[in-house]
Design a protein around this motif. Structure first.
Motif, short mmCIF file in Angstrom:
data_model
loop_
_atom_site.label_atom_id
_atom_site.label_comp_id
_atom_site.label_asym_id
_atom_site.label_seq_id
_atom_site.Cartn_x
_atom_site.Cartn_y
_atom_site.Cartn_z
N ALA A 142 29.60 55.04 37.44
CA ALA A 142 30.73 54.40 36.80
C ALA A 142 31.89 55.34 36.49
CB ALA A 142 30.06 53.94 35.32
N ASP A 143 32.89 54.95 36.61
CA ASP A 143 34.10 55.70 36.28
C ASP A 143 34.96 54.97 34.99
OD1 ASP A 143 36.19 57.44 36.07
OD2 ASP A 143 37.14 56.82 37.96
N GLY A 144 34.66 55.40 33.72
CA GLY A 144 35.17 54.50 32.72
C GLY A 144 34.38 53.10 32.77
N ASP A 145 35.45 51.93 33.08
CA ASP A 145 35.09 50.77 33.12
C ASP A 145 34.78 50.22 34.33
OD1 ASP A 145 35.05 50.27 30.31
OD2 ASP A 145 37.39 49.77 30.30
N ILE A 146 34.94 51.01 35.66
CA ILE A 146 34.73 50.62 36.89
C ILE A 146 33.56 51.31 37.54
CG2 ILE A 146 35.79 50.65 39.06
CD1 ILE A 146 37.49 49.21 37.03
N VAL A 147 32.98 50.30 38.44
CA VAL A 147 31.63 50.59 39.11
C VAL A 147 31.93 50.63 40.46
CG1 VAL A 147 29.16 49.94 39.36
CG2 VAL A 147 30.05 49.89 37.05
N LYS A 148 31.54 51.62 41.29
CA LYS A 148 31.97 51.74 42.55
C LYS A 148 30.49 51.36 43.38
CE LYS A 148 33.79 54.73 46.44
NZ LYS A 148 34.55 53.47 46.71
N LEU A 149 30.71 50.46 44.42
CA LEU A 149 29.72 49.89 44.98
C LEU A 149 28.85 51.17 45.92
CD1 LEU A 149 30.88 46.33 46.53
CD2 LEU A 149 29.75 46.98 44.38
N THR A 150 27.78 51.12 45.92
CA THR A 150 27.02 52.11 46.87
C THR A 150 27.56 51.78 48.16
OG1 THR A 150 24.95 51.01 47.46
CG2 THR A 150 25.09 51.97 45.27
N ALA A 151 27.18 52.91 48.99
CA ALA A 151 27.65 52.69 50.47
C ALA A 151 26.79 51.37 51.31
CB ALA A 151 27.02 53.94 51.20
#
Length: 492
Positions: A142-151
């Motif tokens: 998580a980058d702040g309020d953003i979640v990056k999907l896994t590969a």
């Protein structure tokens, strides 16, 4: 995200072959739904998918060694190696130790009957698992309020977006290695997949689904008025659109706006009669390229299939056609449904002996109707030159058809138009149609049905396109590397 029936079926087919699909339960790709709105994972859906999982697992009988690579009386190590590979591909991610232990328990239970039964029961459990029927979007950072999907989540999302099925071997390998986290590798994978015929067919069908053309197969016309409107003609109308998209978007790599402006199309004998043009094919059922009258036809908007799908049994429908142009073609804000209190008045108006223009005028003069209908009726009136099966006409009941409308207040499209051809050409000059296509693709890829062309996610996609290169492949590549596809808002 719940897989649609077509995606669920395609995934089983890719895992176990055509024999794993019960013929009577194979969805027709031509009629795939665009949105999953209203689809609930209730008892009937669960039971249906359990039954399909059982059928698929039992289909291994008689081809056990071909499917598993293990001899029918093989050892546990071979079975476990196959099931590990199978589960990882079915779930689109690595298995953890607890999941593997549970899988071995299921295998062991079936093994008490026979070796083949152990494998079959484990396969059934995998296909019946929520991890097969759902795509996850949990992310790994998580980058702040953003979640990056896994590969692996990105690979799954990309595969079902582009092909309506599992990641292929190369895409899965890029996820396993983590290379897919690199935008350059993601773009390379998209470019590779876009070269595959099945990807191109799937994306074309996604657009056709967004436009609701599959509704054509459920329409009925009064046989006394339109005896030529048969299931065979419906299939020809649908195939015409498939052929045009294939020619413009894939063979030529044309700007998506040509879908609105092309005066060329493909017709067989029966369709040529609807268009009123010569058929150049050697046989009546052969589709041949034809140039249509420039003042009568312009791209998909004036294709008979679309116009027939948006008409009533015995008449056209200004409302249905107008809502289509406003919604599916331009992606303008949705108009609310009329209140229940107006149901009787609407039925009376439909039953009245009036032309569609007269009905539209009646709505425009009714304070309860005018506010909404002025936002889409003009689009439908522009299409009154086409009868309920899409034939071009200049008169109705002996009177000239007046197709002129004033689109005051519609931004880039503001002005007076006298035909659907004029409107199609005008829309093609703006970014509105390309943004609407991008919105449809993003919606299908992410299941976010609330997206609008004015949202920043769509704006980023359009801004990322090379100057003057609004082609479908470029749109897809811009979507694939956009935050809209690979990032999610963090949930509390």
């Amino acid at each position: 995200m719940l897989l649609a029936d077509l995606q669920f079926t395609n995934a089983i087919r890719d895992l176990l072959g055509e024999a794993a699909i019960e013929p009577d339960h194979a969805p027709d790709a031509r009629t795939k739904p665009f949105a999953k709105k209203g689809v609930v994972a209730g008892t009937s859906l669960v039971h249906a998918r359990l039954a399909r999982a059982t059928y698929a697992a039992e289909s291994i009988e008689g081809r056990f060694e071909q499917v598993t690579g293990c001899a029918p009386d093989g050892d546990d190590a071979c079975a476990k190696a196959f099931l590990t590979r199978f589960a990882q591909r079915a779930f689109r991610r690595p298995m953890d130790a607890a999941e593997l232990d549970n899988l071995w328990s299921v295998y062991g239970l079936g093994r008490e009957t026979s070796y083949e039964r152990g494998v079959s029961l484990a396969v059934e459990a995998i296909l019946a698992s929520p991890s097969f029927s759902y795509r996850t979007e949990l992310g790994d950072a998580a980058d702040g309020d953003i979640v990056k999907l896994t590969a692996h989540e990105t690979a799954s999302e990309l595969a079902f977006f582009l092909t309506d099925s599992l990641p292929d071997e190369e895409l899965a390998a890029a996820a396993d290695s983590g290379a897919l986290n690199d935008p350059d590798e993601l773009t390379r994978q998209v470019e590779r997949l876009l070269e595959k015929p099945e990807t191109r067919r799937s994306l074309s069908t996604t657009l056709i689904a967004a436009w609701g053309l599959s509704n054509l197969f459920g329409t009925v016309k009064d046989p006394g008025l339109f005896p030529e409107y048969t299931p065979a003609l419906q299939a020809s109308m649908f195939h015409e659109t498939e052929l045009l998209l294939d020619e413009l978007l894939w063979n030529r790599g044309a700007d998506v706006s040509t879908l609105l402006t092309s005066r060329e199309t493909f017709v067989n004998g029966p369709l040529a009669e609807v268009y009123g043009v010569e058929h150049a094919g050697a046989e009546p059922e052969e589709f041949a390229k034809v140039t249509l009258p420039a003042d009568e036809r312009a791209g998909v908007l004036t294709q008979p299939g679309l116009l027939a799908a948006l008409s009533r049994t015995d008449n056209t429908s200004v409302v249905a056609r107008g809502l289509f142009v406003r919604g599916a073609l331009l992606c303008l804000d949705k108009i609310p449904s009329p209140p229940e209190a107006l149901a009787g008045a609407i039925q009376d108006l439909l039953a009245a002996d009036m032309t569609e223009r007269e009905r539209a005028d009646a709505r425009a003069g009714n304070a309860s109707c005018a506010g909404c209908h002025r936002q889409f009726d003009p689009f439908g009136l522009l299409l009154e030159h086409y009868d309920p099966v899409g034939r071009y006409r200049v008169t109705l009941d002996g009177e000239p058809i007046d197709g002129r409308v004033d689109l005051t207040g519609l931004g880039d499209l503001e002005g007076v138009y006298s035909s659907a051809v004029e409107l199609a050409d005008a829309v093609a000059e703006t970014d509105g149609f390309a943004a609407c296509v991008a919105r449809h693709l993003l919606t299908y890829g992410t299941d976010d049905e609330a997206l609008s062309p004015r949202d920043c996610q769509v704006g980023r996609v359009i801004a990322a396109l090379p100057e003057g290169q609004r082609t479908l492949p470029n749109l897809v590549k811009a979507i694939a590397v956009s935050p809209a596809l690979t990032e999610r808002a963090k949930e509390e």
